[in-house]
Design a protein around this motif. Structure first.
Motif, mmCIF file in Angstrom:
data_model
loop_
_atom_site.group_PDB
_atom_site.id
_atom_site.type_symbol
_atom_site.label_atom_id
_atom_site.label_comp_id
_atom_site.label_asym_id
_atom_site.label_seq_id
_atom_site.Cartn_x
_atom_site.Cartn_y
_atom_site.Cartn_z
ATOM 1 N N VAL A 124 0.833 -1.210 0.000
ATOM 2 C CA VAL A 124 0.000 0.000 0.000
ATOM 3 C C VAL A 124 0.863 1.254 0.000
ATOM 4 O O VAL A 124 0.584 2.214 -0.743
ATOM 5 N N ARG A 125 1.911 1.297 0.803
ATOM 6 C CA ARG A 125 2.764 2.486 0.872
ATOM 7 C C ARG A 125 3.889 2.462 -0.153
ATOM 8 O O ARG A 125 4.222 3.483 -0.755
ATOM 9 N N THR A 126 4.482 1.271 -0.347
ATOM 10 C CA THR A 126 5.656 1.202 -1.219
ATOM 11 C C THR A 126 5.298 1.175 -2.701
ATOM 12 O O THR A 126 6.043 1.696 -3.542
ATOM 13 N N ASP A 127 4.178 0.553 -3.039
ATOM 14 C CA ASP A 127 3.790 0.429 -4.450
ATOM 15 C C ASP A 127 2.258 0.398 -4.535
ATOM 16 O O ASP A 127 1.654 -0.668 -4.726
ATOM 17 N N PRO A 128 1.593 1.553 -4.427
ATOM 18 C CA PRO A 128 0.119 1.600 -4.400
ATOM 19 C C PRO A 128 -0.543 0.977 -5.634
ATOM 20 O O PRO A 128 -1.586 0.318 -5.509
ATOM 21 N N SER A 129 0.043 1.173 -6.812
ATOM 22 C CA SER A 129 -0.562 0.603 -8.020
ATOM 23 C C SER A 129 -0.531 -0.933 -7.969
ATOM 24 O O SER A 129 -1.487 -1.604 -8.379
ATOM 25 N N ARG A 130 0.568 -1.474 -7.449
ATOM 26 C CA ARG A 130 0.661 -2.936 -7.289
ATOM 27 C C ARG A 130 -0.362 -3.424 -6.273
ATOM 28 O O ARG A 130 -0.994 -4.461 -6.465
ATOM 29 N N ALA A 131 -0.560 -2.668 -5.212
ATOM 30 C CA ALA A 131 -1.555 -3.027 -4.197
ATOM 31 C C ALA A 131 -2.955 -3.062 -4.807
ATOM 32 O O ALA A 131 -3.753 -3.963 -4.520
ATOM 33 N N ARG A 132 -3.260 -2.072 -5.650
ATOM 34 C CA ARG A 132 -4.579 -2.038 -6.300
ATOM 35 C C ARG A 132 -4.767 -3.252 -7.212
ATOM 36 O O ARG A 132 -5.827 -3.870 -7.232
ATOM 37 N N GLU A 133 -3.724 -3.582 -7.963
ATOM 38 C CA GLU A 133 -3.810 -4.737 -8.855
ATOM 39 C C GLU A 133 -4.064 -6.023 -8.069
ATOM 40 O O GLU A 133 -4.902 -6.845 -8.444
#
Length: 398
Positions: free
Chosen positions: A213-222
């Motif tokens: 969520v903090r380090t890579d928000p786009s990856r978290a969304r995926e």
């Protein structure tokens, strides 16, 4: 009149009966003899009554829809269908007698024996409802209702006909009950599979998503979308069958979530022939096998591990293969997994085995081959639709 004219005249006279004979022969060829026509009409009438009884069992709606076809089949003034507590349908003349139909049937419900009612009291001399033949509807040895044919007279032939039709209706009700039991069993098996979706997998997936969520928000969304798709599919409502494409999509979601935790340590290779993507197979049939390969085959292995899925046309059937290069297992453990002995994962494999056998027949269960320290291969063979129809025909003839 000369001879030529006479010949023409005679030919003209003969042409009429010859033409009529040809037309009669054609009609005979098309429509058959009276006996053949009667047999066809009877079979056609039976085919109209069968689907609703087979689909719905004994209910007011199925009784109402089938009663008119059964009356036409029997050729009587009226037909009544009851369960053990109420009149379900009356079709035909003399509906003033409908309220008494259950009273007439009580003895048949109690004894399970055919009853001949030789006088139905009626205030109208024009009413054709005078006699009745009442036969039990029996499912699994229990009387579940009655079929009554009302007519001006009840002959021996009518009695036999009513008994035969009642047996046929009973057979349709038994098939309906069997279908319902099979559906309930499959639903229970799917619920059991869903219950085996590991809480640890869900917890670990959500933890992995949170870590991005903090380090890579786009990856978290995926990953969150993959998790939503996975749970939506796994807990969907609907039929017991799915397609290979849908099952592969579920597996891809699962692998995306596992790779979020283990990175390149886990690899998925999919090679499927395009014509196999629409192939129908039992719901949640492949994903649990892939999950077992990851949990028990690859996680116990050092270094990178791979699960490979292939699907191909093999002539009269389609072949789906799931292979991992993990730690493998000994033959005894593999046999126990297919029979459902031991762990919850073994029960999941046995569950899939039973559903495959139920869907495709005794020759189309799981084939499991495993060698310690070399990996495991699971093969599923699915007959093509033509082969499946032949299998169903053999079952019905048996």
């Amino acid at each position: 009149m000369d001879s030529t004219a006479t010949t023409i005249a005679v030919a003209g006279v003969l042409a009429i009966p010859v033409g009529a004979a040809v037309r009669a022969a054609r009609r005979h060829h098309v429509y058959g003899t009276p006996t053949e026509r009667a047999a066809y009409e009877a079979m056609h009438t039976v085919s109209l009554a069968a689907p609703v009884l087979r689909d719905e069992g004994l209910s007011p709606e199925s009784a109402r829809k089938s009663a008119r076809h059964l009356r036409r089949l029997l050729g009587t003034a009226a037909v009544a269908i009851t369960d053990t507590d109420r009149l379900l349908a009356w079709d035909g003349e003399g509906d003033r007698h409908a309220d008494d139909a259950l009273v007439h049937a009580k003895n048949v419900i109690a004894t399970g024996r055919v009853k001949l009612l030789d006088w139905v009291d009626c205030g109208s001399e024009e009413c054709n409802v005078r006699d009745a033949v009442i036969a039990p509807l029996i499912v699994d040895g229990q009387t579940v209702g009655t079929l009554a044919a009302y007519n001006s007279t009840a002959s021996v032939a009518l009695t036999r006909a009513v008994c035969e039709v009642a047996r046929w209706v009973s057979s349709q009700l038994e098939l309906a009950q069997l279908d319902q039991s099979r559906t309930r069993a499959m639903e229970a098996e799917i619920r059991a599979l869903r219950a085996q979706i590991s809480p640890h997998f869900i917890y670990n997936s959500l933890t992995a998503i949170a870590s991005f969520v903090r380090t890579d928000p786009s990856r978290a969304r995926e990953l969150l979308l993959e998790f939503a798709d996975f749970t939506r599919y796994s807990f969907r409502r609907g039929g017991s069958m799915t397609t290979l494409a849908e099952e592969l999509r579920c597996i891809d979601c699962y692998f995306q979530l596992e790779q979020a935790r283990f990175g390149d340590q886990l690899q998925l290779v999919v090679r499927v022939a395009p014509e196999t993507l629409g192939l129908e197979l039992p719901f949640l049939c492949l994903q649990p096998l892939v999950e077992n390969a990851v949990r028990h085959g690859l996680r116990g292995k050092s270094g990178q591990g791979t699960v490979a899925i292939t699907a191909e046309d093999s002539g009269s059937e389609y072949t789906i293969t799931i292979t991992d290069d993990g730690v493998g297992m000994d033959p005894a453990t593999a046999g126990a997994a297919l029979s459902g002995e031991g762990t919850a994962d073994a029960h999941a494999v046995a569950n899939i085995q039973e559903r495959l056998l139920a869907a495709f027949g005794p020759d189309h269960g799981l084939e499991l081959d495993s060698t310690p320290d070399e990996g495991t291969t699971v093969i599923i063979r699915i007959p093509k639709p033509v082969s499946r129809r032949r299998l169903n025909n053999r079952r019905e003839s048996a």
